[in-house]
Design an enzyme around this catalytic site. Structure first.
Site, PDB file in Angstrom:
ATOM      1  N   TYR A 186      -1.932   6.379  -1.268  1.00  0.00           N
ATOM      2  CA  TYR A 186      -3.502   6.079  -1.540  1.00  0.00           C
ATOM      3  C   TYR A 186      -4.071   6.164  -2.441  1.00  0.00           C
ATOM      4  O   TYR A 186      -4.489   6.297  -3.075  1.00  0.00           O
ATOM      5  CB  TYR A 186      -3.980   6.431  -0.383  1.00  0.00           C
ATOM      6  CG  TYR A 186      -3.702   6.027   0.755  1.00  0.00           C
ATOM      7  CD1 TYR A 186      -4.605   4.682   1.646  1.00  0.00           C
ATOM      8  CD2 TYR A 186      -3.342   7.499   2.406  1.00  0.00           C
ATOM      9  CE1 TYR A 186      -4.258   4.558   2.685  1.00  0.00           C
ATOM     10  CE2 TYR A 186      -2.915   6.588   3.472  1.00  0.00           C
ATOM     11  CZ  TYR A 186      -4.015   5.538   3.741  1.00  0.00           C
ATOM     12  OH  TYR A 186      -2.670   4.997   5.138  1.00  0.00           O
ATOM     13  N   HIS A 221      -8.899  -3.030   1.710  1.00  0.00           N
ATOM     14  CA  HIS A 221      -7.305  -2.069   1.593  1.00  0.00           C
ATOM     15  C   HIS A 221      -6.609  -1.611   0.330  1.00  0.00           C
ATOM     16  O   HIS A 221      -6.750  -2.372  -0.848  1.00  0.00           O
ATOM     17  CB  HIS A 221      -6.592  -2.887   2.831  1.00  0.00           C
ATOM     18  CG  HIS A 221      -6.603  -3.421   4.014  1.00  0.00           C
ATOM     19  ND1 HIS A 221      -7.441  -2.082   4.808  1.00  0.00           N
ATOM     20  CD2 HIS A 221      -7.281  -3.983   4.635  1.00  0.00           C
ATOM     21  CE1 HIS A 221      -7.771  -3.245   6.001  1.00  0.00           C
ATOM     22  NE2 HIS A 221      -7.717  -3.438   5.372  1.00  0.00           N
TER      23      HIS A 221
END
Length: 152
Positions: free
Chosen positions: A31, A108
């Site tokens: 991430y 996302h």
């Protein structure tokens, strides 16, 4: 919810689901090192450049997310959402996202299609005007720009 309205246009609702409050510390190899505050700042700057405000919120509680969506009826231009894990599990979230009758952009941070097979399915995608995945937090910028194109 933070509220950074800069015009008389209805703001964009920026929603982040479970575990996104841990950005910057949770799996940085997946991430990145940007935080949720960085996401909100990028979203607010991008929206302001385009003449919109942002109402940003994050929760780990699905019912809270549904309540925010329901409460937004008539008060927002559109929704940019990173549903997190609810992407793959929540029919209730998908059902709620059609209630405000505004464009929805799904974001996302990682490319979910390069990850575990269960992440390849989204209950949100069929109702979204677009899906952006794999661009890190820049995906939020892209989503806001596309959302503004849809509502202006």
């Amino acid at each position: 919810m933070s509220d950074a309205e800069v015009t008389d246009r209805l703001p964009i609702l920026l929603l982040n689901g479970p575990n996104l409050n841990m950005l910057g510390t949770r799996e940085p190899a997946v991430y990145g090192s940007d935080t949720l505050a960085d996401v909100v700042d990028l979203a607010e700057r991008t929206a302001a450049e385009l003449g919109f405000g942002v109402r940003a919120a994050q929760t780990n509680h699905e019912g809270q997310m549904l309540d925010w969506i329901h409460e937004s009826v008539g008060k927002i231009s559109g929704i940019v959402i990173n549903p997190g894990g609810w992407t793959h599990t929540s029919v209730a979230l998908a059902d709620a996202l059609v209630v405000p009758d505004v464009p929805v952009l799904e974001v996302h941070i990682s490319n979910v299609h390069r990850r575990e097979a269960f992440r390849h399915h989204s209950y949100v995608s069929p109702i979204a005007a677009g899906v952006i995945a794999g661009y890190g937090i820049r995906g939020y910028e892209f989503a806001i720009r596309r959302l503004v194109e849809l509502v202006v």
